[in-house]
Design an enzyme around this catalytic site. Sequence first.
Site, short mmCIF file in Angstrom:
data_model
loop_
_atom_site.label_atom_id
_atom_site.label_comp_id
_atom_site.label_asym_id
_atom_site.label_seq_id
_atom_site.Cartn_x
_atom_site.Cartn_y
_atom_site.Cartn_z
N ARG A 113 33.36 55.79 23.00
CA ARG A 113 34.81 55.56 23.05
C ARG A 113 35.41 55.79 24.44
NH1 ARG A 113 34.34 58.38 18.27
NH2 ARG A 113 34.35 56.99 16.47
N LYS A 135 41.17 45.97 34.58
CA LYS A 135 40.69 44.94 33.65
C LYS A 135 39.16 44.93 33.71
CE LYS A 135 44.36 41.45 33.65
NZ LYS A 135 44.65 40.04 34.03
N GLU A 177 41.76 35.58 48.02
CA GLU A 177 42.58 36.40 47.12
C GLU A 177 43.51 37.32 47.93
OE1 GLU A 177 42.80 36.06 43.82
OE2 GLU A 177 40.87 35.31 43.08
N LYS A 211 48.26 44.81 45.18
CA LYS A 211 47.74 44.82 43.80
C LYS A 211 48.18 46.11 43.09
CE LYS A 211 44.50 43.59 40.52
NZ LYS A 211 43.27 42.91 40.16
N GLU A 221 49.93 43.31 32.02
CA GLU A 221 50.29 41.91 32.22
C GLU A 221 51.26 41.38 31.16
OE1 GLU A 221 47.09 39.43 33.68
OE2 GLU A 221 48.21 37.63 33.23
N ARG A 225 52.80 41.18 36.49
CA ARG A 225 51.38 41.02 36.88
C ARG A 225 50.95 39.55 36.92
NH1 ARG A 225 46.37 45.13 35.31
NH2 ARG A 225 44.79 43.95 36.39
N ASN A 229 48.35 35.64 39.40
CA ASN A 229 47.70 34.39 38.98
C ASN A 229 48.12 33.20 39.84
OD1 ASN A 229 46.34 35.64 36.88
ND2 ASN A 229 48.06 35.37 35.47
N HIS A 232 46.01 30.09 40.24
CA HIS A 232 44.90 30.16 39.29
C HIS A 232 44.96 29.12 38.18
CE1 HIS A 232 43.92 33.79 41.46
NE2 HIS A 232 42.89 34.05 40.68
N HIS A 236 41.62 27.49 38.16
CA HIS A 236 40.68 27.71 37.06
C HIS A 236 40.21 26.39 36.46
CE1 HIS A 236 41.73 32.11 35.90
NE2 HIS A 236 40.62 32.05 36.60
N HIS A 249 34.95 31.02 43.02
CA HIS A 249 36.26 31.22 42.42
C HIS A 249 37.39 31.15 43.46
CE1 HIS A 249 39.40 32.97 39.91
NE2 HIS A 249 39.58 33.90 40.84
P1 NAD Z 1 29.69 38.83 42.35
O1 NAD Z 1 29.89 40.13 41.73
O2 NAD Z 1 28.85 37.84 41.62
O3 NAD Z 1 29.10 39.04 43.82
C1 NAD Z 1 28.77 37.93 44.61
C2 NAD Z 1 27.33 38.04 45.15
O4 NAD Z 1 27.31 38.95 46.23
C3 NAD Z 1 26.30 38.54 44.15
O5 NAD Z 1 25.16 37.74 44.23
C4 NAD Z 1 26.00 39.96 44.63
O6 NAD Z 1 24.68 40.34 44.34
C5 NAD Z 1 26.21 39.84 46.10
N1 NAD Z 1 26.60 41.07 46.81
C6 NAD Z 1 27.45 42.01 46.38
N2 NAD Z 1 27.69 42.93 47.33
C7 NAD Z 1 26.95 42.56 48.40
C8 NAD Z 1 26.78 43.08 49.72
N3 NAD Z 1 27.47 44.16 50.13
N4 NAD Z 1 25.93 42.45 50.56
C9 NAD Z 1 25.28 41.31 50.16
N5 NAD Z 1 25.42 40.76 48.94
C10 NAD Z 1 26.24 41.38 48.08
O7 NAD Z 1 31.08 38.07 42.63
P2 NAD Z 1 32.54 38.62 43.03
O8 NAD Z 1 33.16 37.48 43.70
O9 NAD Z 1 32.48 39.93 43.70
O10 NAD Z 1 33.24 38.86 41.61
C11 NAD Z 1 33.43 37.82 40.69
C12 NAD Z 1 33.70 38.40 39.33
O11 NAD Z 1 34.86 39.21 39.40
C13 NAD Z 1 33.96 37.38 38.24
O12 NAD Z 1 33.19 37.69 37.12
C14 NAD Z 1 35.44 37.54 37.92
O13 NAD Z 1 35.75 37.25 36.57
C15 NAD Z 1 35.66 38.98 38.24
N6 NAD Z 1 37.05 39.33 38.56
C16 NAD Z 1 37.62 40.36 37.89
C17 NAD Z 1 38.92 40.74 38.16
C18 NAD Z 1 39.51 41.92 37.45
O14 NAD Z 1 40.71 42.16 37.59
N7 NAD Z 1 38.72 42.66 36.72
C19 NAD Z 1 39.66 40.06 39.14
C20 NAD Z 1 39.05 39.02 39.82
C21 NAD Z 1 37.75 38.66 39.53
ZN ZN Z 2 41.23 35.21 41.18
#
Ligand code: NAD
Ligand code: ZN
Length: 335
Positions: A113, A135, A177, A211, A221, A225, A229, A232, A236, A249
Site C-alpha cells: 500500500r 504521476k 518540454e 512544473k 490535474e 495543471r 499539456n 500535447h 500525441h 515524444h
Molecule cells: P526513457 O526513460 O525511455 O529514456 C530514454 C533512453 O535513454 C532509454 O533508452 C534509457 O536507457 C536511456 N538513458 C537514460 N538515462 C541515460 C543516461 N544518463 N545516459 C545514456 N542513456 C540514458 O525515456 P524518457 O524520455 O526519459 O521518458 C519517457 C517516459 O516518461 C514515457 O513513458 C512517458 O510516458 C513518461 N512521462 C511521464 C511523465 C509524468 O509526469 N510521470 C511526464 C512525461 C513523460
Molecule cells: Zn510531454
Amino acid sequence: MKTTVQLPHTSYPIWIEKHAIEKCESLLNLNRKIAIITDSGVPKKWVDMIQNQCPTSFVYTLPQGESSKCFDQYQAILTACIQQEMTRKDAIIAIGGGVVGDLAGFVAATYMRGIDFYNIPTTVLSQVDSSVGGKVAIDVEGYKNIVGAFWQPKAVIIDPQVLSTLPKRQINNGLVEALKSGLIRDKELVECFKQETWDLEKIITRSILVKKDVVQQDEKENGLRQILNFGHTIGHAIESAYGLDTYYHGECVAMGMLFFLDNPQLKQEVLNIYKRMELPEVPDYDIDVLMDYIRHDKKSAGNTISTIHVEKAGQCTIEKESLEQIRIYLERGPL
Ligand code: NAD
Ligand code: ZN
C-alpha cells in the site's frame, strides 16, 4: 540548489546540483533495504555510484524502452521485492528516464500500500518533467499510462552530470518540454534558448520551478495543471499515428505546439530554436487519422476539448474548443 514542493498532505525536496548523486548518502535515508530500479540503457557507472552508497540494496534492471512500462515488468519487480523481503519501512530508488521513474514509482505506490520512493532522473525529459508531480503509471493493452496513481517521491535528485552520457537526440527531446514550460509560464526560460550556448543547468532549474509551481496549485490535474499539456493534443495524435518507432515524444510535442502558437513572430522564434535542436519537420498527415486519435484523447469531453494557446512567451490561455475547430487547425497546417 534545493527547492521544496509543498502539497497539502506532504512536501519533498528537489536537489539540482552537479555531482549530487555522489552524495545521496547525505541527502536520502539509505540506512534500510533499497531496491534500485534502472534500465539497460542507463550507464552502469551512474547506478554503481548510487549502489555503493547503499549498505543493503539490490538492483533490478529492465530492458530499455517504453515496452518495459508494462504489467509483466511491474509484476516482476513486485516479485523481486517480496523475495528480497522488502518491508514497509524500505525504499525504492529509480535511476533512469521517465520509463524507469513511472514504473518504479507505481511499484512504490502499490507495494504494501505504498513505500518510500526516491527519483533520480537521468534523461533531460525526466529531469525537467516526469520526475516532479507524482504521476506514476504503466501502459496496458497499448494504452499509455492507463493504470497508475499519484504517488509523490520522498525526494528527487537531479544531477546534470549524468547527462554527459545521454545521446544528443535524447537531450533535445527533453529540451522541448523545457521550452514548453517557458512558453506557457516563464519568458526568461524562453530567453535561455536564444542564447549562443544553452545553459542546461539553468534551463533544467527554471523548468522544474515552473512544473513545481503548477503542481503545487493543482496536484491532481483538475484545472491549472492542464497547461502542461500545451502542444500535447495534436502532438500525441502524431505520436500515436506516426511516431512510435519514428519520432520521440518531445519531437511530437514540438510539432503539436506549432498549431497553438498564435503570434507569427513568436512562432518564427520557436522555429529558429527547433532548428538548433535539429528537430524533424511535421510529416504529411492524414487529418481523419489524427482526428480519430484526438477524439479518443483523455482530454476530450463530448464534442469539446481543452486546448492551450500561447500568444506571448510566458503566457498561455486554456480554452474549450470544438473538435471541428481542431480540424480547422489541422487543415490550416503547422506553419
Ligand atoms: P526513457 O526513460 O525511455 O529514456 C530514454 C533512453 O535513454 C532509454 O533508452 C534509457 O536507457 C536511456 N538513458 C537514460 N538515462 C541515460 C543516461 N544518463 N545516459 C545514456 N542513456 C540514458 O525515456 P524518457 O524520455 O526519459 O521518458 C519517457 C517516459 O516518461 C514515457 O513513458 C512517458 O510516458 C513518461 N512521462 C511521464 C511523465 C509524468 O509526469 N510521470 C511526464 C512525461 C513523460
Ligand atoms: Zn510531454
